[in-house]
Design an enzyme around this catalytic site. Structure first.
Site, PDB file in Angstrom:
ATOM      1  N   TYR A  34       0.826  -0.996   0.004  1.00 52.62           N
ATOM      2  CA  TYR A  34       0.094  -0.070  -0.064  1.00 52.62           C
ATOM      3  C   TYR A  34       0.864   1.278   0.015  1.00 52.62           C
ATOM      4  O   TYR A  34       2.067   1.211   0.295  1.00 52.62           O
ATOM      5  CB  TYR A  34      -0.803   0.031   1.116  1.00 52.62           C
ATOM      6  CG  TYR A  34      -0.335   0.366   2.609  1.00 52.62           C
ATOM      7  CD1 TYR A  34      -0.477   1.578   3.162  1.00 52.62           C
ATOM      8  CD2 TYR A  34       0.192  -0.861   3.276  1.00 52.62           C
ATOM      9  CE1 TYR A  34       0.148   1.860   4.277  1.00 52.62           C
ATOM     10  CE2 TYR A  34       1.102  -0.138   4.470  1.00 52.62           C
ATOM     11  CZ  TYR A  34       0.905   0.915   5.088  1.00 52.62           C
ATOM     12  OH  TYR A  34       1.504   1.173   6.288  1.00 52.62           O
ATOM     13  N   ARG A  53       8.139   4.105  -4.842  1.00 50.07           N
ATOM     14  CA  ARG A  53       8.367   3.066  -3.696  1.00 50.07           C
ATOM     15  C   ARG A  53       7.321   2.052  -3.946  1.00 50.07           C
ATOM     16  O   ARG A  53       7.464   0.874  -3.685  1.00 50.07           O
ATOM     17  CB  ARG A  53       7.889   3.847  -2.240  1.00 50.07           C
ATOM     18  CG  ARG A  53       8.065   2.765  -1.169  1.00 50.07           C
ATOM     19  CD  ARG A  53       8.077   3.506   0.379  1.00 50.07           C
ATOM     20  NE  ARG A  53       6.697   3.968   0.582  1.00 50.07           N
ATOM     21  CZ  ARG A  53       6.479   4.885   1.568  1.00 50.07           C
ATOM     22  NH1 ARG A  53       7.506   4.856   2.234  1.00 50.07           N
ATOM     23  NH2 ARG A  53       5.469   5.151   1.629  1.00 50.07           N
ATOM     24  N   ARG A 102      -8.375 -20.686  -1.475  1.00 48.99           N
ATOM     25  CA  ARG A 102      -7.071 -20.300  -0.523  1.00 48.99           C
ATOM     26  C   ARG A 102      -6.055 -21.297  -0.765  1.00 48.99           C
ATOM     27  O   ARG A 102      -6.243 -22.495  -0.745  1.00 48.99           O
ATOM     28  CB  ARG A 102      -7.605 -20.569   0.854  1.00 48.99           C
ATOM     29  CG  ARG A 102      -6.589 -20.085   1.698  1.00 48.99           C
ATOM     30  CD  ARG A 102      -6.919 -20.344   3.204  1.00 48.99           C
ATOM     31  NE  ARG A 102      -6.120 -19.961   4.318  1.00 48.99           N
ATOM     32  CZ  ARG A 102      -5.233 -20.739   4.821  1.00 48.99           C
ATOM     33  NH1 ARG A 102      -5.260 -22.043   4.433  1.00 48.99           N
ATOM     34  NH2 ARG A 102      -4.296 -20.513   5.569  1.00 48.99           N
ATOM     35  N   LYS A 151       6.494  -1.938   1.862  1.00 49.44           N
ATOM     36  CA  LYS A 151       5.367  -1.441   2.395  1.00 49.44           C
ATOM     37  C   LYS A 151       4.154  -2.364   2.432  1.00 49.44           C
ATOM     38  O   LYS A 151       2.986  -2.179   1.634  1.00 49.44           O
ATOM     39  CB  LYS A 151       5.006  -0.081   2.197  1.00 49.44           C
ATOM     40  CG  LYS A 151       4.034   0.609   2.793  1.00 49.44           C
ATOM     41  CD  LYS A 151       4.267   2.138   2.454  1.00 49.44           C
ATOM     42  CE  LYS A 151       3.297   3.094   3.274  1.00 49.44           C
ATOM     43  NZ  LYS A 151       3.590   3.059   4.688  1.00 49.44           N
ATOM     44  N   GLU A 183      11.980   2.130  14.255  1.00 55.25           N
ATOM     45  CA  GLU A 183      11.093   3.258  14.106  1.00 55.25           C
ATOM     46  C   GLU A 183       9.820   3.108  14.572  1.00 55.25           C
ATOM     47  O   GLU A 183       9.495   2.227  15.725  1.00 55.25           O
ATOM     48  CB  GLU A 183      10.727   2.937  12.531  1.00 55.25           C
ATOM     49  CG  GLU A 183       9.928   1.570  12.021  1.00 55.25           C
ATOM     50  CD  GLU A 183      10.118   1.409  10.520  1.00 55.25           C
ATOM     51  OE1 GLU A 183      10.060   2.496   9.971  1.00 55.25           O
ATOM     52  OE2 GLU A 183       9.832   0.227  10.141  1.00 55.25           O
ATOM     53  N   LEU A 207      11.184   1.123   7.272  1.00 57.94           N
ATOM     54  CA  LEU A 207      10.475   1.610   5.676  1.00 57.94           C
ATOM     55  C   LEU A 207      11.335   2.619   5.342  1.00 57.94           C
ATOM     56  O   LEU A 207      11.701   3.498   6.012  1.00 57.94           O
ATOM     57  CB  LEU A 207       9.172   1.880   6.234  1.00 57.94           C
ATOM     58  CG  LEU A 207       8.269   2.421   5.253  1.00 57.94           C
ATOM     59  CD1 LEU A 207       8.187   1.232   3.915  1.00 57.94           C
ATOM     60  CD2 LEU A 207       7.048   3.119   5.470  1.00 57.94           C
TER      61      LEU A 207
END
Length: 287
Positions: A34, A53, A102, A151, A183, A207
């Site tokens: 995301y 990114r 799945r 991310k 972080e 990140l």
């Protein structure tokens, strides 16, 4: 409550009509990435950085890009317009798609990725009360996976850490690995000592923040000294200032860590100036 218009796989829809399959890999496996792009004065902040990114995250996970740069830019702008966003955020998520069942194995190559975007209206981001008074934080163990540079939507532990902070009556948490701060739950972490800005160097451990990159560039342009290295909790508690950066928080001062007050308990001059510079420069270059 006003009904938002959202974007799902090529369609603009009222949010209550948006649907994603129960077999989507993002839902079943957290197999998705995301980005969150800031909107100020109805314009996008550092869109290109977020796009770069996004490409990196997709490449690291071997996922298809769901749309070209220009198409994503058009979708972002259309959502800003349709939802009348002046100050807020646009959330974009890409997953490996719907494999039809799945399975731990990746779906067939021809499976199309899922692309979802929605807005969040957040007036008052520039005049944030937390930024004015400074944030109080606690430290918690960092128990995430080893590829924090991607991310991904695997945000359960950061959510747990935010709840730990809430239970402690503070604003947020910084995560600790081998006594060094990695972080924040949703931000990059910094301290200031003797005028020098110190923040952890880029690696798989953190990140690669888009706001981080911009803030460090602005700091160097303003002749501030920057040192990219890890620092301990003890160093942070002994610092002159501390702050964190993210798309939604900009630059936010930290005035307390694990009960230890920093800088007299008010935002310091370095964090305050960097926040001013970041907002000013971001507005200049917004698209």
């Amino acid at each position: 409550m006003t009904m938002r218009t959202v974007y799902v796989n090529g369609e603009y829809l009222p949010e209550n009509e948006a649907r994603v399959s129960i077999f989507d890999r993002g839902f079943l496996m957290a197999d998705g990435v995301y980005e969150v792009t800031n909107v100020l004065n109805g314009k996008l902040i550092d869109f290109e950085g977020h796009n770069v990114r996004l490409d990196r995250s997709l490449t690291e996970l071997g996922m298809k890009r769901p749309a070209a740069y220009d198409d994503l830019l058009e979708i972002h702008r259309e959502l800003v317009t349709r939802n009348a966003i002046n100050e807020g955020l646009i959330y974009l998520q890409v997953t490996r798609g719907n494999s039809g069942d799945r399975d731990f194995h990746y779906p067939p190559e021809e499976t199309e990725p899922t692309l979802v975007l929605f807005t969040q209206d957040k007036p008052g981001m520039i005049d944030s009360p937390v930024a004015k008074r400074g944030a109080r934080i606690i430290s918690v163990p960092d128990m995430r996976w080893g590829r924090r540079d991607i991310k991904t939507v695997q945000l359960l532990y950061p959510s747990m850490a935010k709840m730990m902070a809430q239970a402690a009556g503070v604003d947020d948490a910084w995560m600790i690995e081998e006594d060094h701060i990695t972080e924040g739950t949703s931000n990059n972490a910094y301290i200031v000592k003797d005028g020098r800005i110190i923040t952890r160097a880029l690696s798989h451990d953190i990140l690669h923040g888009i706001t981080r990159a911009a803030v460090l560039r602005f700091a160097r342009e303003a002749q501030m000294e920057v040192e990219e290295r890890s620092f301990t909790v003890a160093e942070a508690m002994d610092a002159d200032e501390a702050f964190y950066t993210s798309a939604s928080a900009f630059v936010t001062a930290v005035v307390e860590i694990d009960g230890a007050q920093l800088g007299g308990g008010t935002p310091g001059p370095v964090a305050t100036r960097l926040r001013e510079i970041y907002i000013e420069e971001s507005l200049k270059h917004a698209i």
